[in-house]
Design a protein around this motif. Structure first.
Motif, PDB file in Angstrom:
ATOM      1  N   TRP A  39       1.079  -1.260  -0.014  1.00 48.86           N
ATOM      2  CA  TRP A  39      -0.135   0.039   0.045  1.00 48.86           C
ATOM      3  C   TRP A  39       0.886   1.378   0.071  1.00 48.86           C
ATOM      4  O   TRP A  39       0.546   2.231  -0.653  1.00 48.86           O
ATOM      5  CB  TRP A  39      -0.941  -0.181   1.104  1.00 48.86           C
ATOM      6  N   THR A  40       2.052   1.291   0.804  1.00 43.99           N
ATOM      7  CA  THR A  40       3.024   2.353   0.460  1.00 43.99           C
ATOM      8  C   THR A  40       3.591   2.507  -0.755  1.00 43.99           C
ATOM      9  O   THR A  40       3.737   3.676  -1.320  1.00 43.99           O
ATOM     10  CB  THR A  40       4.109   2.569   1.824  1.00 43.99           C
ATOM     11  N   ASP A  41       3.914   1.414  -1.478  1.00 49.89           N
ATOM     12  CA  ASP A  41       4.221   1.427  -2.834  1.00 49.89           C
ATOM     13  C   ASP A  41       3.305   2.146  -3.832  1.00 49.89           C
ATOM     14  O   ASP A  41       3.661   2.876  -4.800  1.00 49.89           O
ATOM     15  CB  ASP A  41       4.826   0.196  -3.254  1.00 49.89           C
ATOM     16  N   GLU A  47       0.769   9.127  -6.226  1.00 52.65           N
ATOM     17  CA  GLU A  47       1.401  10.531  -6.244  1.00 52.65           C
ATOM     18  C   GLU A  47       2.352  10.977  -7.375  1.00 52.65           C
ATOM     19  O   GLU A  47       1.853  12.214  -7.899  1.00 52.65           O
ATOM     20  CB  GLU A  47       2.164  10.867  -4.852  1.00 52.65           C
ATOM     21  N   ARG A  48       3.133  10.042  -7.862  1.00 55.83           N
ATOM     22  CA  ARG A  48       3.914  10.632  -8.857  1.00 55.83           C
ATOM     23  C   ARG A  48       2.962  10.764 -10.241  1.00 55.83           C
ATOM     24  O   ARG A  48       3.246  11.413 -11.038  1.00 55.83           O
ATOM     25  CB  ARG A  48       4.850   9.090  -9.174  1.00 55.83           C
ATOM     26  N   GLY A  49       1.960   9.903 -10.195  1.00 53.74           N
ATOM     27  CA  GLY A  49       1.018  10.267 -11.167  1.00 53.74           C
ATOM     28  C   GLY A  49       0.034  11.361 -11.172  1.00 53.74           C
ATOM     29  O   GLY A  49      -0.794  11.223 -12.016  1.00 53.74           O
ATOM     30  N   TYR A 398      -8.761  -1.025 -12.378  1.00 54.82           N
ATOM     31  CA  TYR A 398      -7.466  -1.344 -12.977  1.00 54.82           C
ATOM     32  C   TYR A 398      -7.654  -2.895 -13.432  1.00 54.82           C
ATOM     33  O   TYR A 398      -8.501  -3.686 -12.820  1.00 54.82           O
ATOM     34  CB  TYR A 398      -6.518  -1.587 -12.123  1.00 54.82           C
ATOM     35  N   ALA A 399      -6.917  -3.438 -14.284  1.00 57.47           N
ATOM     36  CA  ALA A 399      -6.750  -4.653 -14.798  1.00 57.47           C
ATOM     37  C   ALA A 399      -5.679  -5.474 -13.987  1.00 57.47           C
ATOM     38  O   ALA A 399      -6.023  -6.465 -13.428  1.00 57.47           O
ATOM     39  CB  ALA A 399      -6.698  -4.890 -16.276  1.00 57.47           C
ATOM     40  N   LEU A 400      -4.613  -4.672 -14.043  1.00 61.24           N
ATOM     41  CA  LEU A 400      -3.522  -5.449 -13.298  1.00 61.24           C
ATOM     42  C   LEU A 400      -3.153  -4.410 -12.269  1.00 61.24           C
ATOM     43  O   LEU A 400      -2.897  -3.256 -12.507  1.00 61.24           O
ATOM     44  CB  LEU A 400      -2.355  -5.786 -14.196  1.00 61.24           C
ATOM     45  N   MET A 401      -2.740  -5.120 -10.896  1.00 63.08           N
ATOM     46  CA  MET A 401      -2.413  -4.193 -10.040  1.00 63.08           C
ATOM     47  C   MET A 401      -0.713  -4.473  -9.584  1.00 63.08           C
ATOM     48  O   MET A 401      -0.374  -5.407  -9.598  1.00 63.08           O
ATOM     49  CB  MET A 401      -3.240  -4.571  -8.612  1.00 63.08           C
ATOM     50  N   PRO A 402       0.027  -3.132  -9.541  1.00 61.03           N
ATOM     51  CA  PRO A 402      -0.256  -1.869  -9.829  1.00 61.03           C
ATOM     52  C   PRO A 402      -0.305  -1.410 -11.140  1.00 61.03           C
ATOM     53  O   PRO A 402      -0.328  -0.119 -11.368  1.00 61.03           O
ATOM     54  CB  PRO A 402       0.600  -1.020  -8.840  1.00 61.03           C
ATOM     55  N   GLY A 403       0.064  -2.235 -12.049  1.00 59.97           N
ATOM     56  CA  GLY A 403       0.610  -1.828 -13.362  1.00 59.97           C
ATOM     57  C   GLY A 403      -0.555  -0.906 -14.197  1.00 59.97           C
ATOM     58  O   GLY A 403      -0.100  -0.029 -14.930  1.00 59.97           O
TER      59      GLY A 403
END
Length: 459
Positions: A39-41, A47-49, A398-403
């Motif tokens: 969750w931290t990742d 936030e980067r996005g 999303y389809a894939l997490m976190p991709g």
């Protein structure tokens, strides 16, 4: 000038949220849902996005409508196991500076006095970045989990009105803004004349106590709500600041949004200040061919039974009793989310869905649309959807997490920025100020919570 498009990441602390079966994909990390660093990742990625926030679903219910058992949900990890999302928020707040946190809590099942303190605590620890998604529950299993029976649909909102009246008094009325001088010279930490108990007896909720937490940056958290039924729209018009809405077509959403805004205006609120977030999923590649290849790959992993487990729970209808090619017609139901059936059966009269088509749609992204293509194609689709439906932004699944979230932030956000439809940087301040502008940390005077505010005691 085109409106800025806002985006939340839509999550659940479980191996499966809106994509049954995709946890098996070799690039998916959803099975790490019970690790704090997961969750931290994710918070850092969002936030980067420049995501506005992370919007986390939750309930105490289990998906046991399909075939009348929990077996399908257990086999597929469909919303079970499911952890409490509040416990990870402080860690996510610590590794971010701007990301908002919208968390779900049930206004029937959570005791209001303890809940009010919990949210004020989180508002302090996040420096004013907390929001509350108000739900009333739709599943009989959730009611049984707390030793109760499922209250009829419209009555659940009546209970929530009473709940909100109480927590508004705790958040807005129990302490003056300047009640905590922290004066070391005089030895006065709290001025007793500026703190008062909330006394409420009778009805479903009673209390006689001060709010245990001192005033936080926003006092009342940003208020999210996801009701699209007739009673749900009335509730949103009364209380919500941000409204989560979902449907397979823009045509299905536009009249719901228009009606909710109209009711808000009738209640004396500014209808433009209700921000609507629509469920959507993006599958993006650097080219259209790459994106379509991703989609074809993902479809190899979808779980049709798992999708029907989800849709049965959402609607309260056991779809194990239907053939896959049977058209889905509207029917009255007490349990379930009324709008989950209506958006497929009534909202767009030009479209008749079969059980199979709904299952295939739900299997990647839930009840919203899936936008597939190059960054430009996905940006085109988002702009068209937002403008046609009249929503303010997306609750992005999303389809894939976190991709899925990484691809959106890396590929789609720059394209939307180039078009002037997405922020270049975060605005300062609390979550409410990021949504509504500087100096707007508190709810406006036209909101019903303002009734609980008392004139400040002279110093």
């Amino acid at each position: 000038m085109p409106r800025e498009i806002r985006v939340n990441a839509f999550t659940l602390q479980s191996p499966v949220h809106q994509t049954p079966g995709l946890w098996r994909h070799p690039e998916d990390r959803s099975t790490d849902y019970n690790r704090l660093e997961f969750w931290t990742d994710l918070a850092r990625i969002l936030e980067r996005g420049l995501f506005d926030g992370i919007f986390t679903a939750d309930s105490l219910g289990t998906n046991d409508v399909y075939a009348g058992t929990l077996d399908g949900a257990l086999r597929g990890g469909i919303h079970v196991p499911k952890n409490d999302p509040l416990l990870s928020l402080s860690a996510m707040a610590l590794v971010t500076e701007h990301l908002g946190f919208g968390v779900t809590s049930n206004a029937i099942q959570e005791p209001p006095y303890a809940f009010a303190r919990r949210m004020t605590t989180l508002d302090h620890l996040t420096k004013g970045r907390i929001g509350w998604n108000i739900v009333t529950g739709h599943s009989a299993s959730g009611a049984r989990a707390v030793g109760a029976e499922l209250i009829p649909h419209d009555q659940r909102y009546d209970v929530a009105d009473e709940y909100l009246d109480l927590v508004y008094e705790l958040w807005e009325g129990s302490w003056d803004d300047d009640a905590v001088p922290r004066d070391k010279a005089s030895g006065v930490f709290i001025d007793p004349t500026k703190v008062r108990p909330v006394r409420r007896q009778g009805g479903r909720f009673s209390t006689d106590a001060i709010h245990l937490a001192e005033p936080s940056p926003q006092r009342t958290p940003v208020l999210y709500q996801a009701g699209a039924s007739g009673r749900g729209r009335a509730f949103a018009a009364q209380h919500a600041e941000c409204v989560f809405i979902s449907g397979p077509t823009a045509r299905a959403l536009a009249p719901i949004i228009a009606d909710t805004r109209r009711q808000a205006a009738q209640k004396g609120r500014d209808p433009a200040e209700l921000l609507f977030f629509s469920l959507a999923t993006t599958i993006v590649g650097r080219t259209e061919e790459e994106a379509q290849a991703k989609l074809a790959d993902y479809r190899r992993y979808i779980d049709i039974e798992g999708a029907l487990v989800l849709y049965s729970a959402w609607t309260g209808i056991d779809f194990s009793l239907f053939s896959l090619d049977e058209p889905v017609r509207h029917q009255q139901q007490e349990a379930g989310i009324h709008s989950a059936l209506e958006v497929f059966t009534r909202a767009d009269p030009n479209r008749v869905w079969t059980v199979r088509e709904i299952a295939e749609h739900v299997a990647i992204g839930g009840r919203g649309p899936v936008f597939v293509g190059s960054p430009g194609q996905v940006a085109d689709a988002i702009e068209h959807w937002v403008d046609e439906a009249g929503v303010d932004g997306l609750n992005l699944s999303y389809a894939l997490m976190p991709g899925g979230f990484e691809d959106f932030g890396t590929l789609v956000v720059p394209e939307l920025q180039r078009r002037g439809r997405f922020k270049q940087r975060y605005a300062p301040g609390t979550l409410r100020e990021k949504l509504y502008g500087p100096g707007r940390a508190r709810l406006p005077a036209a909101h019903p919570a303002a009734v609980s505010r008392r004139p400040q005691t002279p110093g």
